[in-house]
Enzyme design. Structure first.
Site, mmCIF file in Angstrom:
data_model
loop_
_atom_site.group_PDB
_atom_site.id
_atom_site.type_symbol
_atom_site.label_atom_id
_atom_site.label_comp_id
_atom_site.label_asym_id
_atom_site.label_seq_id
_atom_site.Cartn_x
_atom_site.Cartn_y
_atom_site.Cartn_z
ATOM 1 N N HIS A 89 0.857 -1.194 0.000
ATOM 2 C CA HIS A 89 0.000 0.000 0.000
ATOM 3 C C HIS A 89 0.889 1.239 0.000
ATOM 4 C CE1 HIS A 89 -3.117 2.872 1.142
ATOM 5 N NE2 HIS A 89 -3.972 1.951 0.719
ATOM 6 N N ASP A 104 -8.055 -4.821 -0.445
ATOM 7 C CA ASP A 104 -8.524 -5.670 -1.555
ATOM 8 C C ASP A 104 -8.216 -7.145 -1.360
ATOM 9 O OD1 ASP A 104 -7.596 -2.907 -3.495
ATOM 10 O OD2 ASP A 104 -9.635 -3.645 -3.241
HETATM 11 C C1 SDX Z 1 -6.041 0.357 -3.139
HETATM 12 O O1 SDX Z 1 -4.067 4.740 -2.050
HETATM 13 C C2 SDX Z 1 -5.117 4.185 -1.473
HETATM 14 O O2 SDX Z 1 -5.565 4.553 -0.428
HETATM 15 C C3 SDX Z 1 -5.676 3.006 -2.284
HETATM 16 C C4 SDX Z 1 -6.775 2.189 -1.576
HETATM 17 C C5 SDX Z 1 -8.038 2.998 -1.341
HETATM 18 O O3 SDX Z 1 -8.783 2.667 -0.401
HETATM 19 O O4 SDX Z 1 -8.318 3.921 -2.184
HETATM 20 O O5 SDX Z 1 -6.278 1.696 -0.320
HETATM 21 C C6 SDX Z 1 -7.210 0.995 -2.439
HETATM 22 O O6 SDX Z 1 -5.734 0.735 -4.248
HETATM 23 C C7 SDX Z 1 -5.241 -0.677 -2.380
HETATM 24 C C8 SDX Z 1 -4.017 -1.200 -3.203
HETATM 25 C C9 SDX Z 1 -4.521 -2.238 -4.209
HETATM 26 N N1 SDX Z 1 -3.446 -2.627 -5.130
HETATM 27 C C10 SDX Z 1 -2.845 -3.835 -5.042
HETATM 28 O O7 SDX Z 1 -3.084 -4.656 -4.156
HETATM 29 C C11 SDX Z 1 -1.846 -4.105 -6.182
HETATM 30 C C12 SDX Z 1 -0.576 -4.756 -5.596
HETATM 31 N N2 SDX Z 1 0.137 -3.736 -4.814
HETATM 32 C C13 SDX Z 1 1.091 -2.935 -5.485
HETATM 33 O O8 SDX Z 1 1.154 -2.870 -6.845
HETATM 34 C C14 SDX Z 1 1.675 -1.776 -4.677
HETATM 35 O O9 SDX Z 1 1.908 -2.234 -3.415
HETATM 36 C C15 SDX Z 1 0.872 -0.507 -4.642
HETATM 37 C C16 SDX Z 1 0.540 -0.020 -6.004
HETATM 38 C C17 SDX Z 1 -0.387 -0.707 -3.861
HETATM 39 C C18 SDX Z 1 1.705 0.538 -3.900
HETATM 40 O O10 SDX Z 1 2.820 0.732 -4.659
HETATM 41 P P1 SDX Z 1 3.931 1.828 -4.247
HETATM 42 O O11 SDX Z 1 3.595 2.498 -2.983
HETATM 43 O O12 SDX Z 1 4.166 2.694 -5.462
HETATM 44 O O13 SDX Z 1 5.167 0.934 -3.933
HETATM 45 P P2 SDX Z 1 6.205 0.478 -4.997
HETATM 46 O O14 SDX Z 1 5.494 0.009 -6.231
HETATM 47 O O15 SDX Z 1 7.209 1.555 -5.119
HETATM 48 O O16 SDX Z 1 6.816 -0.811 -4.285
HETATM 49 C C19 SDX Z 1 7.865 -0.670 -3.324
HETATM 50 C C20 SDX Z 1 8.599 -2.001 -3.382
HETATM 51 C C21 SDX Z 1 9.054 -2.378 -4.793
HETATM 52 O O17 SDX Z 1 10.150 -3.263 -4.651
HETATM 53 P P3 SDX Z 1 11.671 -2.605 -4.772
HETATM 54 O O18 SDX Z 1 11.706 -1.845 -6.094
HETATM 55 O O19 SDX Z 1 11.832 -1.719 -3.557
HETATM 56 O O20 SDX Z 1 12.580 -3.820 -4.765
HETATM 57 O O21 SDX Z 1 7.708 -3.065 -2.977
HETATM 58 C C22 SDX Z 1 7.509 -3.950 -4.078
HETATM 59 C C23 SDX Z 1 7.920 -3.205 -5.325
HETATM 60 O O22 SDX Z 1 8.331 -4.110 -6.334
HETATM 61 N N3 SDX Z 1 6.091 -4.290 -4.082
HETATM 62 C C24 SDX Z 1 5.597 -5.495 -4.308
HETATM 63 C C25 SDX Z 1 4.209 -5.360 -4.157
HETATM 64 N N4 SDX Z 1 3.911 -4.095 -3.846
HETATM 65 C C26 SDX Z 1 5.074 -3.428 -3.802
HETATM 66 N N5 SDX Z 1 6.195 -6.658 -4.632
HETATM 67 C C27 SDX Z 1 5.369 -7.709 -4.810
HETATM 68 N N6 SDX Z 1 4.017 -7.686 -4.685
HETATM 69 C C28 SDX Z 1 3.423 -6.522 -4.351
HETATM 70 N N7 SDX Z 1 2.096 -6.477 -4.218
#
Ligand code: SDX
Length: 428
Positions: free
Chosen positions: A307, A364
């Site tokens: 998140h 989610d």
């Molecule tokens: C919602 O913003 C809100 O409030 C949203 C929400 C709402 O109520 O409106 O809460 C609803 O959208 C919840 C989130 C739903 N999305 C998912 O579940 C999709 C999977 N999650 C991700 O794609 C990710 O965690 C995000 C998009 C939610 C957040 O991404 P960020 O904050 O931009 O973090 P990032 O992509 O920069 O990740 C940081 C690190 C990375 O690794 P490194 O480059 O540091 O090695 O964490 C890793 C990412 O690769 N990572 C994951 C991951 N999420 C982040 N690795 C594997 N699986 C994941 N799910």
């Protein structure tokens, strides 16, 4: 006392005011930065460190796993209030009196009939259309039938726009499902409560009475409360920035629906269920999928995990997980996908990759399991999220407009070609 921040650029120091939030969050107000520094701007791709506004609607603390609406804890709201009560709180700022809530419910019902001509638009979609695309289009089409702009400073005008969209949105949302499944488009039943009405809109068939399940209604009510607002998330920021151009409430919400659709945002609830079913069909080996999620060469992510703000548990995920257990016990259900989800969570939370990056289950991760238990098809999961988030979108749009915020127009850093002479075809 923390009242200013000093930025040094090219040997020159500049002072900027510091704003302190209710919960002592600290923000540096850089609204004068470009002017005083003769053109210097900040860059923060994805706005991970940048606030777009001040807001009184929702407070969340990602480190402590706190979520409050207008000062009330989400744990209290899900236990002690219903969806429309929380919607009233989020939109108008206070919990409604019994009279206010009854009037709110009745006024919403008075707008629950959708113009019959909207059916022509629904019929125009192919049966393969995704319900979120249909919902965004139908919400935008509402503007055609309600062209007058909302005067946000006229209490009655704003109130009427609020109850109108709350009345019509669930009808349009469920029509997408009905159309794609060859079912007749249902009308609202004003003898029912808001959540019961959503259930009958989704499932009632004209040849039989619809048997309402109070356990399912309670679970859906609680689930939708958990989605009502979440400060400046992607879709809400979209609603605010579209509304900041002067675009109407329905057009702004239509844009919010489109933003929510993305699999990184609200579309994740559908992606989670598809991921869990994939793990199940692949023999239930969660370790294999955890390894894929960690593999930088593999685009696979653990959907429902991570998140932007919650770097600790998402309080909503905890509540939903408990609600799923209760619902399954109450309905005497057993869904292997729930066991896979719990096992996946358990293994991931013990894994250094997820712990290091503070990746926890988000709203989610478990919500789709409840939707499925309620008989809601997976392609409708994000539509249910939109129905839940509607009060927050309305509240945030209203706040932005009442604050008289300027049109949102970020700057950029140009990194393209410097000036160059035009080339004729012969020179290209
Ligand atoms: C919602 O913003 C809100 O409030 C949203 C929400 C709402 O109520 O409106 O809460 C609803 O959208 C919840 C989130 C739903 N999305 C998912 O579940 C999709 C999977 N999650 C991700 O794609 C990710 O965690 C995000 C998009 C939610 C957040 O991404 P960020 O904050 O931009 O973090 P990032 O992509 O920069 O990740 C940081 C690190 C990375 O690794 P490194 O480059 O540091 O090695 O964490 C890793 C990412 O690769 N990572 C994951 C991951 N999420 C982040 N690795 C594997 N699986 C994941 N799910």
């Amino acid at each position: 006392m923390l009242d200013k921040a000093i930025l040094e650029v090219d040997g020159k120091k500049y002072e900027f005011p510091v704003l302190i939030g209710t919960e002592n969050e600290v923000a540096i107000d850089i609204s004068k930065l470009r002017g005083v520094t003769n053109g210097v701007i900040t860059i923060d791709t994805g706005f991970k460190n940048t606030g777009s506004c001040s807001s009184k609607i929702t407070f969340l603390d990602g480190e402590k796993g706190i979520l409050r609406h207008r000062g009330y804890a989400i744990e209290d709201l899900t236990k002690k209030a219903n969806f429309l009560e929380v919607a009233f709180l989020v939109i108008f700022g206070e919990l409604p009196t019994k009279f206010e809530l009854k009037k709110f419910e009745d006024d919403i019902k008075s707008y629950s009939l959708v113009n019959e001509e909207m059916k022509g638009i629904v019929e125009g979609f192919p049966k393969s259309a995704h319900p979120m695309g249909m919902l965004s289009s139908l919400t935008s089409a509402l503007t055609a039938f309600n062209p007058r702009r909302v005067d946000v400073n006229c209490k009655d005008d704003m109130y009427n726009a609020v109850v109108k969209i709350l009345g019509k949105f669930p009808v349009l949302a469920t029509w997408a499902h009905r159309r794609n499944n060859g079912l007749p488009l249902n009308y609202s039943d004003n003898s029912l409560g808001y959540i019961e009405n959503i259930m009958q809109l989704m499932f009632k068939i004209p040849t039989e009475d619809y048997k309402m399940n109070p356990i399912a209604v309670k679970a859906l009510d609680e689930l939708l409360i958990l989605h009502e607002d979440h400060e400046q998330n992607c879709s809400t920021s979209t609603v605010r920035i579209v509304g900041s151009s002067g675009a109407g409430l329905f057009a702004s919400i239509s844009a919010g629906v489109s933003a929510l659709w993305g699999p990184l945002h609200g579309g994740a609830n559908q992606a989670v269920l598809e991921m869990l079913e994939k793990i199940q069909n692949d023999g239930g080996d969660v370790d294999k999928f955890i390894a894929k999620a960690k593999d930088k060469n593999d685009p696979f992510r653990l959907m429902g995990f991570g998140h932007r703000v919650y770097k600790n548990f998402d309080p909503r995920a905890r509540i939903i997980k408990k609600a799923a257990d209760e619902l399954f016990a109450d309905l005497n259900l057993n869904d292997p996908v729930l066991s896979i989800a719990k096992h996946l969570e358990e293994v991931a939370l013990k894994d250094e990759y997820f712990a290091e990056r503070k990746l926890y289950p988000n709203v989610d991760f478990y919500s789709g399991i409840i939707y499925r238990a309620l008989g809601i098809p997976v392609e409708m999961f994000t539509v249910m999220f939109a129905i839940g988030r509607l009060p927050g979108w309305i509240a945030q749009w209203k706040e932005m407009r009442k604050n008289g915020e300027p049109i949102g127009r970020p700057r950029q850093l140009y990194t393209g070609e410097a000036l160059r002479p035009f080339k004729s075809f012969e020179e290209r």
